[in-house]
Design a protein around this motif. Structure first.
Motif, mmCIF file in Angstrom:
data_model
loop_
_atom_site.group_PDB
_atom_site.id
_atom_site.type_symbol
_atom_site.label_atom_id
_atom_site.label_comp_id
_atom_site.label_asym_id
_atom_site.label_seq_id
_atom_site.Cartn_x
_atom_site.Cartn_y
_atom_site.Cartn_z
ATOM 1 N N ASP A 30 -0.713 14.080 4.909
ATOM 2 C CA ASP A 30 -1.704 12.995 4.847
ATOM 3 C C ASP A 30 -1.457 12.065 6.030
ATOM 4 O OD1 ASP A 30 -2.775 13.938 2.506
ATOM 5 O OD2 ASP A 30 -1.596 12.612 1.204
ATOM 6 N N THR A 84 5.717 13.747 -2.267
ATOM 7 C CA THR A 84 5.438 13.714 -0.825
ATOM 8 C C THR A 84 6.524 12.950 -0.072
ATOM 9 O OG1 THR A 84 3.080 13.780 -1.299
ATOM 10 C CG2 THR A 84 3.696 12.993 0.875
ATOM 11 N N GLU A 136 2.203 1.913 -3.455
ATOM 12 C CA GLU A 136 1.134 2.454 -4.296
ATOM 13 C C GLU A 136 0.934 3.943 -4.006
ATOM 14 O OE1 GLU A 136 -2.261 -0.232 -4.212
ATOM 15 O OE2 GLU A 136 -3.498 1.584 -4.397
ATOM 16 N N TYR A 137 0.938 4.297 -2.694
ATOM 17 C CA TYR A 137 0.779 5.712 -2.319
ATOM 18 C C TYR A 137 1.926 6.540 -2.911
ATOM 19 C CZ TYR A 137 0.585 10.004 0.350
ATOM 20 O OH TYR A 137 0.527 11.339 0.678
ATOM 21 N N LYS A 138 3.141 6.002 -2.802
ATOM 22 C CA LYS A 138 4.314 6.746 -3.292
ATOM 23 C C LYS A 138 4.242 6.954 -4.807
ATOM 24 C CE LYS A 138 8.425 5.914 -1.714
ATOM 25 N NZ LYS A 138 9.671 5.738 -0.966
ATOM 26 N N LYS A 139 3.734 5.949 -5.494
ATOM 27 C CA LYS A 139 3.610 6.039 -6.954
ATOM 28 C C LYS A 139 2.676 7.206 -7.344
ATOM 29 C CE LYS A 139 1.854 2.696 -9.581
ATOM 30 N NZ LYS A 139 1.555 1.288 -9.755
ATOM 31 N N ASN A 140 1.622 7.379 -6.569
ATOM 32 C CA ASN A 140 0.652 8.432 -6.870
ATOM 33 C C ASN A 140 0.984 9.783 -6.235
ATOM 34 O OD1 ASN A 140 -0.914 6.579 -8.288
ATOM 35 N ND2 ASN A 140 -1.910 5.894 -6.402
ATOM 36 N N ASN A 141 2.006 9.817 -5.383
ATOM 37 C CA ASN A 141 2.337 11.051 -4.652
ATOM 38 C C ASN A 141 3.852 11.215 -4.597
ATOM 39 O OD1 ASN A 141 -0.436 11.848 -3.231
ATOM 40 N ND2 ASN A 141 -0.206 9.633 -3.112
ATOM 41 N N SER A 142 4.452 11.295 -5.755
ATOM 42 C CA SER A 142 5.922 11.283 -5.799
ATOM 43 C C SER A 142 6.554 12.545 -5.193
ATOM 44 C CB SER A 142 6.391 11.101 -7.246
ATOM 45 O OG SER A 142 5.784 12.091 -8.037
ATOM 46 N N LYS A 168 0.831 -1.219 0.000
ATOM 47 C CA LYS A 168 0.000 0.000 0.000
ATOM 48 C C LYS A 168 0.855 1.254 0.000
ATOM 49 C CE LYS A 168 -4.468 -1.383 1.615
ATOM 50 N NZ LYS A 168 -5.211 -1.754 2.772
#
Ligand code: SF4
Length: 304
Positions: free
Chosen positions: A163, A105, A97-103, A94
């Motif tokens: 977040d 952050t 996946e978060y990192k992929k969508n929030n590079s 998870k």
């Protein structure tokens, strides 16, 4: 009757071992340990101690942290089943996946995470140094993993763009405002101490907020004589030892960490004897995880 205390001391000497115990361990384990403390203190001891074996009386992520910081030492967790449910709430899949969508952050991980999560993070924090570390990142977009309560406290205090991972400690999250208000009403002279793993609405009612170590220090220095202790009950053992003339009241004596209380003297003896359970971490995880811990130490030591 088998004398565990004597036999543990004998094995410890034979094997050049040290015993580390977290403040939430059973009193008899805290008493037999060479070092007792919170996560930050124990991780520093693990990093700097001259010993061949570290027996970590705590939960799995703590022994893992000791291994990351002391890869050449044998690190043993006496109870293989002593995990931390909050740490398990953050999975590498998870977070990737978060990192992929929030590079853009930065990932700030509580030390209460697995080695894999630490390896995916930019920096780690403990409850003792979270405020110091987070201030260095206050202008960045952040994700705080995994404790949403401690994250909310930091976000509120420093007005962060952050977040929050939807994780929590099942012990601290059980406290509710009504119980706190009832206890404050029953003990009007008591100071209410809160750990920031509790819900923000409760933390805001506290006379003093801090990590377990900070709460302990506060009770030693305070002129007050009565305290409502808003954290895991294990710390009360050290508070009573340090200030026998003061009164420490549990908000609810059933609010204890079952995982932390698993380790008994018998488990500690067997761990030393059989050198089980050994903590192992693959290099490709250990090295980046070490980096996020080193950045934490660097910032903490610079601001000490
Ligand atoms: S007290 Fe909470 S955070 Fe600490 S080990 Fe237990 S479940 Fe995990």
């Amino acid at each position: 009757m088998f004398d565990y205390i004597k036999e543990i001391a004998k094995l410890k000497k034979e094997k050049n071992a040290v015993i580390l115990a977290h403040f939430y361990q059973r009193p008899e384990i805290q008493d037999i340990a060479d070092y007792t403390g919170d996560s930050l203190y124990l991780s520093k001891v693990a990093r700097d101690i001259d010993a061949e074996m570290i027996v970590f009386c705590g939960v799995h992520f703590m022994a893992e942290t000791a291994k990351i910081l002391s890869p050449d030492k044998l690190v043993i967790l006496p109870r293989e089943d002593a995990g931390c449910p909050m740490a398990d709430m953050a999975t590498a899949t998870k977070l990737k996946e978060y990192k992929k969508n929030n590079s853009d952050t930065k990932i700030v991980s509580y030390v209460n995470t697995t080695a894999e999560i630490k390896a995916l993070s930019d920096v780690c924090v403990t409850s003792s140094n979270a405020e110091t570390v987070i201030k260095e990142f206050k202008d960045e977009k952040l994700m705080y993993v995994p404790d949403q309560n401690l994250g909310s406290y930091l976000k509120d205090k420093f007005d962060l763009r952050m977040d929050l991972w939807p994780g929590f400690c099942y012990v601290h999250n059980r406290f509710n405002l009504e119980d706190i208000e009832a206890m404050k009403h029953k003990y009007p002279k008591a100071k209410f101490l809160a750990h920031p793993e509790m819900k923000l609405e409760i933390v805001k009612q506290a006379d003093y907020v801090g990590s377990t170590k900070a709460l302990l220090e506060y009770t030693k220095q305070s002129d007050d004589k009565q305290f409502l202790v808003g954290t895991e009950v294990g710390i009360i053992h050290q508070m009573r030892l340090a200030s026998p003339d003061k009164e420490f009241i549990e908000i609810n004596q059933d609010f204890y960490c079952r995982n932390m209380k698993k380790t008994r003297l018998e488990d500690l003896y067997n761990a030393l004897l059989n050198e089980e359970t050994k903590i192992t971490i693959p290099d490709e995880i250990l090295e980046p995880a070490r980096k996020s811990l080193d950045i934490m130490f660097e910032i903490t030591e610079k601001n000490a």
